[in-house]
Design an enzyme around this catalytic site. Structure first.
Site, PDB file in Angstrom:
ATOM      1  N   GLU A 143     -15.992   2.286  16.040  1.00  0.00           N
ATOM      2  CA  GLU A 143     -17.284   2.999  16.447  1.00  0.00           C
ATOM      3  C   GLU A 143     -18.306   1.805  16.430  1.00  0.00           C
ATOM      4  O   GLU A 143     -19.650   2.180  16.659  1.00  0.00           O
ATOM      5  CB  GLU A 143     -17.705   3.973  15.205  1.00  0.00           C
ATOM      6  CG  GLU A 143     -16.634   5.106  15.383  1.00  0.00           C
ATOM      7  CD  GLU A 143     -16.715   5.825  14.020  1.00  0.00           C
ATOM      8  OE1 GLU A 143     -17.938   5.911  13.568  1.00  0.00           O
ATOM      9  OE2 GLU A 143     -15.930   6.932  13.938  1.00  0.00           O
ATOM     10  N   GLU A 170       0.771  -1.167   0.081  1.00  0.00           N
ATOM     11  CA  GLU A 170      -0.028  -0.057  -0.157  1.00  0.00           C
ATOM     12  C   GLU A 170       0.596   1.319  -0.150  1.00  0.00           C
ATOM     13  O   GLU A 170       1.781   1.370   0.839  1.00  0.00           O
ATOM     14  CB  GLU A 170      -1.131   0.062   1.334  1.00  0.00           C
ATOM     15  CG  GLU A 170      -1.993   1.076   1.086  1.00  0.00           C
ATOM     16  CD  GLU A 170      -2.861   0.939   2.101  1.00  0.00           C
ATOM     17  OE1 GLU A 170      -3.664  -0.049   2.144  1.00  0.00           O
ATOM     18  OE2 GLU A 170      -3.166   1.959   3.002  1.00  0.00           O
ATOM     19  N   GLU A 207      21.638  -8.341 -20.205  1.00  0.00           N
ATOM     20  CA  GLU A 207      22.026  -8.923 -21.398  1.00  0.00           C
ATOM     21  C   GLU A 207      23.045  -8.136 -21.981  1.00  0.00           C
ATOM     22  O   GLU A 207      23.619  -8.684 -22.845  1.00  0.00           O
ATOM     23  CB  GLU A 207      20.545  -8.845 -22.159  1.00  0.00           C
ATOM     24  CG  GLU A 207      20.503  -9.336 -23.375  1.00  0.00           C
ATOM     25  CD  GLU A 207      19.288  -9.275 -24.077  1.00  0.00           C
ATOM     26  OE1 GLU A 207      18.668 -10.295 -24.599  1.00  0.00           O
ATOM     27  OE2 GLU A 207      18.813  -8.088 -24.251  1.00  0.00           O
ATOM     28  N   ASP A 250     -19.839  -5.650  14.186  1.00  0.00           N
ATOM     29  CA  ASP A 250     -18.905  -5.219  13.035  1.00  0.00           C
ATOM     30  C   ASP A 250     -18.668  -6.415  12.237  1.00  0.00           C
ATOM     31  O   ASP A 250     -18.772  -6.289  11.088  1.00  0.00           O
ATOM     32  CB  ASP A 250     -17.652  -4.909  13.739  1.00  0.00           C
ATOM     33  CG  ASP A 250     -17.004  -4.202  12.799  1.00  0.00           C
ATOM     34  OD1 ASP A 250     -17.443  -3.275  12.055  1.00  0.00           O
ATOM     35  OD2 ASP A 250     -15.629  -4.445  12.731  1.00  0.00           O
ATOM     36  N   THR A 307      26.356   3.820 -29.527  1.00  0.00           N
ATOM     37  CA  THR A 307      25.262   3.003 -29.598  1.00  0.00           C
ATOM     38  C   THR A 307      24.191   3.209 -28.228  1.00  0.00           C
ATOM     39  O   THR A 307      24.331   3.524 -27.232  1.00  0.00           O
ATOM     40  CB  THR A 307      25.946   1.653 -29.280  1.00  0.00           C
ATOM     41  OG1 THR A 307      26.460   1.604 -27.918  1.00  0.00           O
ATOM     42  CG2 THR A 307      26.786   1.054 -30.107  1.00  0.00           C
TER      43      THR A 307
END
Lengths: 670, 670
Positions: free
Chosen positions: B222, B82, B482, B229, B500
């Protein structure tokens, strides 16, 4: 097939006259396939449209006139072949086989003549239209359909042309045809000359068709003069014809002079000399009479003394034509030759081989035989199952609007057409019932006698009665060269009742020019996964499944096992096709033309099982033991396909078979 | 990034209550990807629809709830992360880098919190919506966007959801959010509880979104009671939620008891424990105060004595969280863990590594980073040019409705969006101007000094001023593993002015599990053609072209050479893409995910040339010599790409370079 028995209309004699003059820009576009070294601004590059499929074989996307132009530009020699429609259904079967065989030599196109008296636009299997359709769609040959116009209404002609277009024919040879009766009158609004037909095609079908017209190296017999005939020819070209094929002639000078004269008056399109190999005394005489051509004295002098010796005349004809062709090619003015084959194979093939323009091993653009229907230009992937029955595959997919394009899965599960009529002439076996019985057994005594038929087919050895088994219901031809690589193993498993009908070895990057497994342009590499497809008994299936679930095969081998009722066992990921043949080419995307596709396999199994009954069981009397044996196999055996995904390693499918046999021998060990 | 400075809303505290009860069958479809051993009739197989792309990575096609279900079924451990939206644009750049780095560990999803006070649905680069959009589209992360509902109108909420859908977001965490003011009253028609939002989403968007809701292991502060709940939670699930993430807790027993209680009352959807690694004294204190959770005595006793020692607290937090996580996983009831990262990297990564669920080398489904936008699920081919700038590629193709599907050429030449704004935060370089100057030179004296910058980038050695060159305008990261394989040769050519910017070695069938070049499912083989892309001077181009036209390279090497004005030299077949990376997998079609496409190259060259100016030249004063050198290169150099089609042989592109240098050294010899 005696040419003497041919109707005159089947000989290459055209009667026509050129009348009208109307400017028409014949657009013979020359396509350059490589923009090598070309310099172009970025904007134009960005805006250009792309092809929807990799242009592996540029010719697949070209019109006939473009292919011809490409050869004129490159100087590559080519040939084309003229055929007439057969008179019988059996003749049609034979002609289609001939198309397949002569197609191997790589003709640029073939053409099919038009016989007003023979209902040429009908759906009969002997009609010009249907023969041309078969050549294009089922034999994959670029095809020109002749069409004559006199004594026909505009509507009839338009109807023929629309039908031709619908069938995928793309080229018309526009001819006048023979008027009916002795005297004939021009119709004011009608089609009196080939040029009327050329104009009509261009008017009604725009640039859809490539159009060929006839040229007369000695002038048309009915023309006022040679010069007038040349002007008529120029008018036909100006009206929209793309190229010219000439009437036959006997001396190369005749053609070369004609060609120079054409060029002198501004005819710039290709002019293809028509070559008539003399194949018999009578056919020559009748031809000459009708075409009003004179046979040169030196030829007459050779022929008259040997007129009853067909072989001698044919040998002479081959010699004569080959030497004239050589003169034409050597002139530097000719790159293509058109052969009046009279539907015969030997003389023309012999001439072409002598000239070195018969392609002994034509490069395959794809691993399977492509169809020449314009709709199928984009077709670049097929299921492996129909590998030995490409005509059946084409037949069953002919209604598709869309071909699996780049990826089989792209096509949203198209339905395959039913295959109910196994006797469609282009799907029919070349062998008659008597021959099939000799090959597959006048009488079957057990399942094992069926195993033997398969084994003889694989080995190529004659069976007990001394007959070679050259075909099976699933393979109308002897073993493919590629399959020959697997012969020993195939022989072994068929003896044990693993009745193989399709297989390919694994290939880990062989050059695309490899004579056996190569396909596509040179400079590439082709690959294959090993594949094996067979029928076998349910006892064998039980053991096979145990083997396939062994750890060493579990993730390596994909299988589909199905019986006639559609009961289906597979370990393949959900309905995804497995690519089993692919190729890597310079500057191209990867091409994967052959897949094992679980959806189409369910359609194939219906066909594969039905062939037991339709082609084999029905050879025998109802209720006869032989028939019941085949019926038993049909009802109880399973159809299996196996893919070894480890293409870089040694093919493990033979080991799978070994392990299965071992398990069957010692069932208690498992 | 001091957590103490965070607003409270950025901490994982949700305030809500469950009210309404309405049955809703949450359809958490479990997809089985293999029909192994399954038996199905032929008809059903025929009728099933196929996927349009090979399902290489089943998860790309799955919804979050399906992926989660798959892991629950298989027992595979997973984690999610998160984050909260940053407060500044700079913070956004850093957060996106963090997404990329933490994405490497293989989270099942990330989630982005919603801050009503921070204009969370706006187009600001710091809004929740835009951060989530970036995570999905540019970082390829499965993302859950939080959304709160209280104090908002139905229209506002619907607007946010529509926007989320438009951007490709597929998952919503439905929350109540904080009421404004001390006391708050329920609105009769309004959104008072999370369940209202869940119902609204299901009502307005049917099954489009996966919905997550919050669970409280100790009961919502609450709520009337723990039991009440639990009932509220069950109602939220019945209303259409797909899974539950819990509020933080301090003891594994708390969660396990809660989970059993949920199951006891019939909650069957996944319940993911929320893990809060303690990272500082103050953040813990404030969090606890707001969430009304009590910190267990044994934790307090450890923390209080070390409260001023951040490192000690963090170490303890890691230890504590890791041991709690281990207990949860060992319980057999938990397979996934959700981490409240507080936007910090070290603690969470450390815990995940200790648990062994941080994927050090996550398998790549394709050789490039996939985007998680549902529209791009079918995307399986990209041009190689953007290999180092995937976010730019996604940005420039975000308006496409259709992705090159199975074959690049299938897409009808879609226009690439312009790339005018190089300062879009998700495209921005991680390095500030001062750092760039240190790397790329405070002052340039010649083209050669530019060559040196490239050479230092390749070698990884510090430059004359002792700074390592870790990025270039075309590569925001150090050399890929690579590319490291080519380091020596790259070093050599860059010294000579072959600048390059992109390259790959040839690969002739390495296992798909190869740690460096592998991608896709195991059991496959991957292939590559050697590729080299560089800028170089027109003098070098003249020599290079002579070399490329030598017989040994002519048919082997494809080239595109273009300058900033779009003057273009190529030997590639007409606008056809060249596949340069492909893979062969068991039971699949061939996948060709990377192509050199001539059309897109013209778009890329605009971007590649512009980067000289936008990212490099503009570091210097106008009219300064340094700026003029870069401008000169921009105006006069060419961008070149080379493909060696002979993938089974040794890469010839280095020999092409050698030959070019030789020709430049002895120009008279040619």
């Amino acid at each position: 097939m005696d040419p003497a028995s041919l109707g005159w209309q089947q000989l290459p004699v055209w009667k026509e006259r050129i009348m009208v003059n109307e400017p028409h820009s014949a657009s013979s576009g020359s396509a350059s396939s490589r923009s090598e070294g070309s310099s172009s601004g970025s904007e134009s590059s960005k805006d250009s449209s792309r092809c929807s499929t990799p242009v592996l074989d540029a010719e697949r996307h070209e019109r006939l006139r473009e292919k011809m132009r490409r050869r004129y530009d490159s100087g590559d020699k080519w040939f084309s072949l003229e055929f007439f429609p057969p008179r019988t259904a059996n003749g049609a079967v034979n002609l289609i086989s001939r198309f397949d065989r002569m197609g191997m030599g790589g003709p640029l196109f073939i053409d099919v003549t038009w016989h007003p008296a023979g209902d040429p636009g009908s759906d009969k299997e002997t009609s010009s239209m249907i023969i041309a359709n078969t050549a294009v769609n089922y034999c994959g040959l670029e095809t020109v359909l002749h069409m004559t116009c006199c004594n026909q209404t505009k509507e009839e002609i338009t109807g023929h042309l629309q039908k031709a277009k619908r069938l995928g024919l793309k080229n018309i040879m526009a001819l006048r045809g023979d008027p009916i009766g002795e005297e004939w009158e021009e119709e004011v609004e009608g089609f009196n000359y080939a040029i009327d037909l050329v104009k009509h095609i261009r008017c009604e079908f725009d640039d859809y068709f490539d159009i060929c017209v006839a040229g007369y190296p000695k002038g048309h017999p009915e023309a006022e003069s040679y010069e007038a005939d040349l002007r008529h020819l120029k008018e036909k070209v100006s009206a929209g014809a793309d190229f010219i094929i000439t009437q036959l002639f006997f001396r190369s000078e005749t053609f070369l002079a004609f060609m120079k004269d054409c060029q002198a008056i501004g005819i710039t399109c290709p002019i293809v000399p028509g070559i008539f190999p003399i194949q018999g005394y009578h056919s020559l005489r009748q031809l000459v009479k009708l075409s009003k051509l004179e046979v040169p004295q030196e030829i007459k002098e050779v022929i008259e003394p040997i007129k009853d010796n067909d072989a001698a005349i044919r040998n002479y004809g081959v010699e004569l034509a080959a030497s004239m062709c050589r003169e034409l090619l050597d002139s530097g003015m000719v790159s293509g030759l058109h052969f009046y084959t009279l539907n015969r194979e030997v003389a023309t093939t012999e001439i072409l081989k002598r000239l070195g323009i018969w392609k002994e091993d034509p490069r395959r653009p794809l691993p399977w035989a492509v169809s020449a229907h314009p709709k199928r230009r984009v077709e670049d992937v097929r299921p492996i199952f129909w590998a030995s029955r490409p005509k059946s595959y084409i037949h069953r997919t002919q209604e598709w609007d869309d071909f699996p394009n780049g990826r089989w899965g792209n096509s949203s599960s198209p339905a395959f057409g039913e295959l109910k009529d196994y006797y469609l002439f282009y799907l029919k076996s070349k062998s008659p019932r008597e021959e099939l019985l000799k090959m597959w057994g006048e009488e079957l005594t057990s399942e094992e006698s069926v195993f033997e038929v398969f084994t003889f087919y694989i080995s190529g050895e004659p069976n007990g009665e001394g007959h070679k088994v050259t075909c099976l219901p699933w393979n109308d031809d002897p073993l493919a060269a590629e399959t020959n690589l697997l012969k020993e193993q195939l022989d072994k498993v068929n003896r044990r009742g693993i009745l193989t009908i399709n297989s390919q070895p694994n290939i880990n990057g062989r050059p695309s020019t490899d004579p056996i497994v190569g396909w596509g342009p040179s400079g590439g590499y082709v690959f294959q996964k090993a594949y094996l497809e067979f029928f076998t008994s349910s006892e064998n299936i039980t053991a096979l499944l145990k083997v396939l679930k062994m750890k060493k095969y579990e993730l390596r081998v994909n299988y589909h096992i199905v019986n006639v009722r559609g009961e289906n066992i597979t370990n393949a990921p959900d309905l995804q096709p497995n690519a089993v043949t692919w190729g890597i080419f310079p500057g191209r995307e990867i091409i994967q033309p052959t897949v094992v596709d679980p959806v189409s396999f369910m359609y194939w199994k219906d066909e594969a099982f039905a062939l037991w009954i339709e082609q084999w069981a029905k050879l025998y009397e109802e209720e006869s033991p032989s028939r019941m044996i085949i019926q038993y196999i049909h009802d109880n055996y399973y159809l299996v396909n196996l893919v070894d995904n480890e293409f870089p390693l040694e093919n493990c499918l033979w080991q799978v078979m070994e392990d299965t046999f071992e398990l069957l021998n010692c069932p208690t060990e498992q």
